[in-house]
Design a protein around this motif. Structure first.
Motif, mmCIF file in Angstrom:
data_model
loop_
_atom_site.group_PDB
_atom_site.id
_atom_site.type_symbol
_atom_site.label_atom_id
_atom_site.label_comp_id
_atom_site.label_asym_id
_atom_site.label_seq_id
_atom_site.Cartn_x
_atom_site.Cartn_y
_atom_site.Cartn_z
ATOM 1 N N PHE A 160 15.217 42.414 47.177
ATOM 2 C CA PHE A 160 13.766 42.286 47.056
ATOM 3 C C PHE A 160 13.439 41.595 45.738
ATOM 4 C CE2 PHE A 160 14.112 46.108 49.789
ATOM 5 C CZ PHE A 160 13.324 45.701 50.860
ATOM 6 N N ASP A 161 12.913 40.376 45.813
ATOM 7 C CA ASP A 161 12.401 39.695 44.621
ATOM 8 C C ASP A 161 10.918 40.070 44.489
ATOM 9 O OD1 ASP A 161 12.042 38.063 42.453
ATOM 10 O OD2 ASP A 161 12.860 36.258 43.402
ATOM 11 N N GLU A 162 10.385 40.027 43.245
ATOM 12 C CA GLU A 162 9.008 40.504 43.020
ATOM 13 C C GLU A 162 8.860 41.931 43.570
ATOM 14 O OE1 GLU A 162 6.755 38.669 41.240
ATOM 15 O OE2 GLU A 162 8.349 37.202 40.987
ATOM 16 N N ALA A 163 9.839 42.769 43.234
ATOM 17 C CA ALA A 163 9.916 44.116 43.817
ATOM 18 C C ALA A 163 8.819 45.046 43.321
ATOM 19 C CB ALA A 163 11.291 44.724 43.521
ATOM 20 N N HIS A 164 8.101 44.658 42.254
ATOM 21 C CA HIS A 164 7.002 45.506 41.774
ATOM 22 C C HIS A 164 5.893 45.634 42.822
ATOM 23 C CE1 HIS A 164 5.792 41.401 40.786
ATOM 24 N NE2 HIS A 164 4.545 41.827 40.895
ATOM 25 N N GLN A 165 5.847 44.706 43.784
ATOM 26 C CA GLN A 165 4.804 44.749 44.820
ATOM 27 C C GLN A 165 5.125 45.729 45.952
ATOM 28 O OE1 GLN A 165 4.343 40.756 46.263
ATOM 29 N NE2 GLN A 165 3.729 39.919 44.295
ATOM 30 N N LEU A 166 6.355 46.226 46.002
ATOM 31 C CA LEU A 166 6.785 47.006 47.161
ATOM 32 C C LEU A 166 6.018 48.305 47.387
ATOM 33 C CD1 LEU A 166 10.674 46.612 47.159
ATOM 34 C CD2 LEU A 166 9.002 45.407 48.536
ATOM 35 N N PRO A 167 5.721 49.106 46.351
ATOM 36 C CA PRO A 167 5.021 50.366 46.638
ATOM 37 C C PRO A 167 3.719 50.152 47.394
ATOM 38 C CG PRO A 167 5.874 50.388 44.387
ATOM 39 C CD PRO A 167 6.087 49.000 44.920
ATOM 40 N N GLU A 168 2.952 49.142 46.989
ATOM 41 C CA GLU A 168 1.668 48.894 47.653
ATOM 42 C C GLU A 168 1.870 48.369 49.071
ATOM 43 O OE1 GLU A 168 -2.534 46.499 46.959
ATOM 44 O OE2 GLU A 168 -1.104 46.645 45.311
ATOM 45 N N ALA A 210 24.113 47.325 50.274
ATOM 46 C CA ALA A 210 23.565 47.166 48.919
ATOM 47 C C ALA A 210 22.076 46.872 49.009
ATOM 48 C CB ALA A 210 24.287 46.030 48.196
ATOM 49 N N TRP A 211 21.291 47.501 48.118
ATOM 50 C CA TRP A 211 19.851 47.242 48.009
ATOM 51 C C TRP A 211 19.576 46.811 46.573
ATOM 52 C CZ3 TRP A 211 16.469 47.931 52.174
ATOM 53 C CH2 TRP A 211 16.973 48.624 53.279
ATOM 54 N N ILE A 212 19.056 45.610 46.382
ATOM 55 C CA ILE A 212 18.771 45.074 45.054
ATOM 56 C C ILE A 212 17.254 44.914 44.909
ATOM 57 C CG2 ILE A 212 19.276 43.234 43.386
ATOM 58 C CD1 ILE A 212 21.823 44.609 44.526
ATOM 59 N N PHE A 213 16.691 45.473 43.851
ATOM 60 C CA PHE A 213 15.253 45.373 43.566
ATOM 61 C C PHE A 213 15.102 44.683 42.218
ATOM 62 C CE2 PHE A 213 16.191 49.042 46.096
ATOM 63 C CZ PHE A 213 15.183 49.138 47.036
ATOM 64 N N THR A 214 14.443 43.525 42.194
ATOM 65 C CA THR A 214 14.333 42.814 40.919
ATOM 66 C C THR A 214 12.938 42.239 40.709
ATOM 67 O OG1 THR A 214 15.275 41.065 39.538
ATOM 68 C CG2 THR A 214 15.225 40.649 41.899
ATOM 69 N N ILE A 224 26.715 44.835 45.121
ATOM 70 C CA ILE A 224 27.011 44.336 46.465
ATOM 71 C C ILE A 224 28.393 44.819 46.917
ATOM 72 C CG2 ILE A 224 27.490 42.251 47.822
ATOM 73 C CD1 ILE A 224 25.282 40.826 46.207
ATOM 74 N N LYS A 225 29.368 44.736 46.006
ATOM 75 C CA LYS A 225 30.736 45.158 46.355
ATOM 76 C C LYS A 225 30.793 46.637 46.713
ATOM 77 C CE LYS A 225 33.564 41.797 43.830
ATOM 78 N NZ LYS A 225 34.298 41.553 42.562
ATOM 79 N N LEU A 226 30.041 47.454 45.972
ATOM 80 C CA LEU A 226 30.104 48.906 46.154
ATOM 81 C C LEU A 226 29.032 49.435 47.106
ATOM 82 C CD1 LEU A 226 30.754 49.891 42.421
ATOM 83 C CD2 LEU A 226 32.431 49.712 44.266
ATOM 84 N N GLY A 227 28.153 48.550 47.608
ATOM 85 C CA GLY A 227 27.103 48.991 48.517
ATOM 86 C C GLY A 227 26.108 49.922 47.857
ATOM 87 N N ARG A 228 25.723 49.613 46.625
ATOM 88 C CA ARG A 228 24.840 50.493 45.846
ATOM 89 C C ARG A 228 23.402 49.975 45.794
ATOM 90 N NH1 ARG A 228 28.367 51.704 40.413
ATOM 91 N NH2 ARG A 228 29.744 53.314 41.260
ATOM 92 N N GLN A 229 22.532 50.843 45.261
ATOM 93 C CA GLN A 229 21.153 50.453 44.958
ATOM 94 C C GLN A 229 21.085 50.067 43.474
ATOM 95 O OE1 GLN A 229 18.908 54.002 45.779
ATOM 96 N NE2 GLN A 229 19.761 54.211 47.830
ATOM 97 N N LEU A 230 20.487 48.907 43.195
ATOM 98 C CA LEU A 230 20.313 48.451 41.809
ATOM 99 C C LEU A 230 18.865 48.042 41.602
ATOM 100 C CD1 LEU A 230 21.411 47.476 38.992
ATOM 101 C CD2 LEU A 230 21.769 45.237 40.076
ATOM 102 N N VAL A 231 18.246 48.585 40.552
ATOM 103 C CA VAL A 231 16.891 48.192 40.162
ATOM 104 C C VAL A 231 17.015 47.417 38.857
ATOM 105 C CG1 VAL A 231 14.599 49.002 39.509
ATOM 106 C CG2 VAL A 231 15.877 50.197 41.296
ATOM 107 N N ALA A 232 16.617 46.142 38.865
ATOM 108 C CA ALA A 232 16.886 45.259 37.733
ATOM 109 C C ALA A 232 15.616 44.565 37.264
ATOM 110 C CB ALA A 232 17.927 44.205 38.133
ATOM 111 N N GLU A 233 15.251 44.799 36.001
ATOM 112 C CA GLU A 233 14.156 44.034 35.404
ATOM 113 C C GLU A 233 14.746 42.924 34.551
ATOM 114 O OE1 GLU A 233 10.690 44.519 32.067
ATOM 115 O OE2 GLU A 233 10.578 45.858 33.787
ATOM 116 N N ALA A 234 14.258 41.718 34.772
ATOM 117 C CA ALA A 234 14.722 40.563 34.004
ATOM 118 C C ALA A 234 13.500 39.813 33.504
ATOM 119 C CB ALA A 234 15.574 39.651 34.888
ATOM 120 N N GLY A 235 13.389 39.686 32.181
ATOM 121 C CA GLY A 235 12.228 39.041 31.579
ATOM 122 C C GLY A 235 12.092 37.585 32.001
ATOM 123 N N THR A 236 10.881 37.043 31.833
ATOM 124 C CA THR A 236 10.599 35.645 32.181
ATOM 125 C C THR A 236 11.616 34.727 31.510
ATOM 126 O OG1 THR A 236 8.265 36.231 32.191
ATOM 127 C CG2 THR A 236 8.785 33.894 32.219
ATOM 128 N N GLY A 237 12.150 33.771 32.276
ATOM 129 C CA GLY A 237 13.094 32.814 31.707
ATOM 130 C C GLY A 237 14.545 33.218 31.854
#
Length: 652
Positions: free
Chosen positions: A227-235, A394-398, A38-51
């Motif tokens: 974007f939360d639940e970002a795995h849905q975005l391509p479709e 900033a673009w965050i995909f998680t 967010i500070k640097l205005g970057r794109q971040l793609v983040a996978e975080a396991g359940t929990g």
């Protein structure tokens, strides 16, 4: 110690105000990565396991950033949860003076104009609708938002809703007599003024492409998009970066034009004749296709008997209606709106037929009452890339499922995220102790005729050992129905008295409530239950998956993408089909363990997980379950879980 260290610590504001709060190393690390992006205005793609607690991991740095934030979720249900529960909890804990708003698509808000017209006409599909319209009127008179989800007395799928809400096509805009009271415009005003706005993926992309739903006005001032639940975005992006037209749009036009005849143009006898002719032509076109639920490439559709003649008749009747509407357009803005819609639909039908854009795959989707004509892009990377680079932010995909064995290249390529940094955080759960992955021996090939029977037979001893309490997830509706019927017979003949539920018997939320309340049920489901479902505790102790979820090879868009990749000398299976299967399987597997106390067995019936060279890549992408092929180990696992539960109860 950074601000985030103190916020997420056991002495911090989250722990002080949120019941049951726990510190998680993964959550703090993820929050720091998002803060930096967010500070640097970057794109971040983040996978975080359940929990991991990814919602708090992005909300905390977003609320502390001081800028305007758009959060987009996968579904309206998650949108409501975020807006009504998670956002207020974090905002109150941090004591930050941010304003929040929620924006949905216009079909979610009661429209004063269409409500008034529906009541004046008095033409309803059913007696229920005639009753519902009065409840909707009372709601509209007293609601501050007009959001139909707040009116629980009228079911979300009631047939009255399309008659009392607006679409992009039939909204009158500033010409509307009710413009000043418009719930959609009020929602947009609140969103423009708010610091944090919650939308959903469909709304985001519809707006980016159509400039219609209010997000386009929000984007220029947004510092961060999450974007939360970002795995849905391509479709989802594929739906909106394409060019689609539906026969339901033609039927709506005919309905609205007929309403104008009744209220405004009673002397124009050509109008009801033209609307009736268009409705008949649309119904005749639907009859070209024998059954609903099918998706077919354009070549297959065009080969059907009467396709070309029915399509031409539909265009001809639309043209006639447009000419009649043009002759009456000066009488009223609503008639002019219908005329303009008619012209736009003429262009769409012509464009779909001509197929000038080589990057679009044309295909047809058949529903019970309508036919959708799609032209879907082979790739959304270029279209989305233009949005990413429009201006600095900033673009965050998680999501819990974006990577294949911590490799994000498939997702980055799909979405055109060449500049993105990536982050991968495992779940804090102890999967080795909490769960078991079971792949049964002796299963036939998944495409063999008796495969569903083999799945049901192999599942029975697991269901017996888990004492019901299971999801059986299939990759198709047909397999779901077959497996449900087989289990029903087996339960009856073997005296197994577990309640047996099936997707489609009632609404998903209702089925889940019943499943949780029963405590020992078996629910057989398909796509609806692979993701976005959260059942904690013993009620769900086994998840049984019939096949590896490869996209059906006859899917027209998939087939075109495979052909294109193979023509370029790439390996479509390894680059596209396998990652798709892994990400979908991770979603299904993620239903099993939802918190630190859960225990359970994940059963994958598909022998390809063991027999094929790519099987290893798949199971290595799953959480690190203990693995077995022996049913005795499954039975022992459940016996031990029961003993442990008794011991815990004894301590209490």
């Amino acid at each position: 110690m950074s601000d985030l260290d103190s916020v997420f610590s056991l002495e911090g504001p989250l722990a002080a105000s949120i019941p049951g709060y726990r510190t998680r190393v993964q959550q703090l690390e993820m929050a720091k990565a998002i803060e930096e992006a967010i500070k640097l205005g970057r794109q971040l793609v983040a996978e975080a396991g359940t929990g991991t607690g990814k919602t708090f991991a992005y909300l905390v740095p977003a609320l502390l950033s001081g800028g305007k934030v758009i959060v987009s979720t996968g579904t309206k249900t998650l949108q409501d949860q975020l807006f009504n529960r998670d956002l207020p909890a974090v905002r109150d804990a941090l004591k930050v003076p941010v304003t929040v708003a929620m924006l949905k698509g216009r079909a979610n808000y009661v429209c004063h104009f269409h409500l008034e017209r529906a009541m004046n006409e008095g033409r309803f599909i059913s007696r229920e609708d005639a009753n519902y319209v009065h409840k909707i009127r009372a709601f509209a008179d007293n609601s501050s938002t007009g959001d139909k989800s707040e009116l629980t007395d009228v079911p979300e799928n009631a047939t009255i809703w399309p008659a009392v809400t607006s679409t992009r096509d039939n909204c009158m805009g500033q010409e509307c007599a009710f413009y000043k009271e418009c719930f959609v415009m009020e929602a947009r005003k609140r969103a423009l003024a708010a610091d944090v706005v919650v939308v959903n993926h469909h709304l985001f992309f519809a707006d980016v492409m159509l400039r219609d739903e209010g997000v386009a006005e929000l984007l220029p001032s947004a510092n961060t998009v999450i974007f939360d639940e970002a795995h849905q975005l391509p479709e989802v992006a594929g739906l909106f970066f394409g060019e689609d037209v539906s026969t339901s749009q033609l039927m709506e036009l005919a309905r609205d034009a007929h309403a104008e005849y009744i209220t405004t143009a009673k002397d124009c006898t050509a109008l009801p004749e033209a609307t009736a002719a268009l409705e008949k032509a649309v119904r005749d076109f639907r009859l070209v296709f024998s059954f609903e639920g099918s998706r077919m490439p354009v070549q297959k559709a065009q080969a059907l008997k009467n396709f070309d003649s029915a399509y031409a008749t539909m265009q001809e009747k639309l043209n006639v209606l447009a000419q009649v509407l043009e002759s009456q357009a000066e009488r009223d803005p609503a008639i002019e709106n219908c005329w303009q819609r008619g012209l736009a639909l003429q262009q769409k039908l012509q464009a779909w037929q001509k197929a000038d854009n080589a990057n679009l795959v044309r295909w047809v989707e058949v529903f019970s009452q309508s036919v959708q004509l799609h032209a879907t892009p082979l790739s959304v990377a270029e279209g989305f890339g233009k949005q990413l680079n429009a201006q600095p932010r900033a673009w965050i995909f998680t999501s819990a499922t974006l990577a294949v064995k911590s490799d994000f290249s498939h997702y980055l390529g799909q979405m055109g995220l060449q500049e993105a940094t990536t982050g991968y955080w495992n779940s804090p759960f102890d999967y080795g102790q909490q769960a078991l992955l079971y792949v049964p021996n002796g299963m036939p090939e998944p495409n063999s005729p008796g495969y569903s029977a083999a799945v049901a037979a192999a599942a029975l001893p697991v269901i017996r050992a888990s004492r019901g309490r299971a999801f059986v997830l299939s990759t198709s509706l047909r397999a779901m129905r077959e497996i449900h019927a087989l289990l029903k017979d087996a339960f009856s003949s073997e005296g197994m008295e577990y309640p047996l539920l099936m997707q489609g018997e009632s609404a998903r939320t209702e089925l889940l409530d019943r499943f949780r309340a029963l405590g020992n049920a078996v629910l057989v489901g398909s796509q609806s239950f692979w993701e976005g479902v959260d059942v904690r505790g013993e009620a769900l102790s086994a998840v049984i998956i019939d096949k590896l979820p490869f996209a059906p090879p006859d899917d027209p868009v998939l087939a075109a993408r495979i052909d294109k990749m193979n023509a370029e000398g790439r390996n479509a299976f390894m680059e596209y089909q396998l990652p798709y299967s892994v990400i979908t399987l991770k979603q299904g597997a993620g239903r099993l363990i939802r918190d630190e106390a859960d225990r359970g067995v994940l059963m994958i019936c598909d022998p390809r997980l063991i027999a094929k060279h790519y099987g290893r890549r798949i199971w290595q992408s799953l959480p690190p379950f203990k693995r077995t092929r022996d049913i005795a180990e499954v039975e022992a696992f459940f016996e031990q879980a029961a003993d442990d539960a008794l011991a815990e109860a004894g301590k209490a």
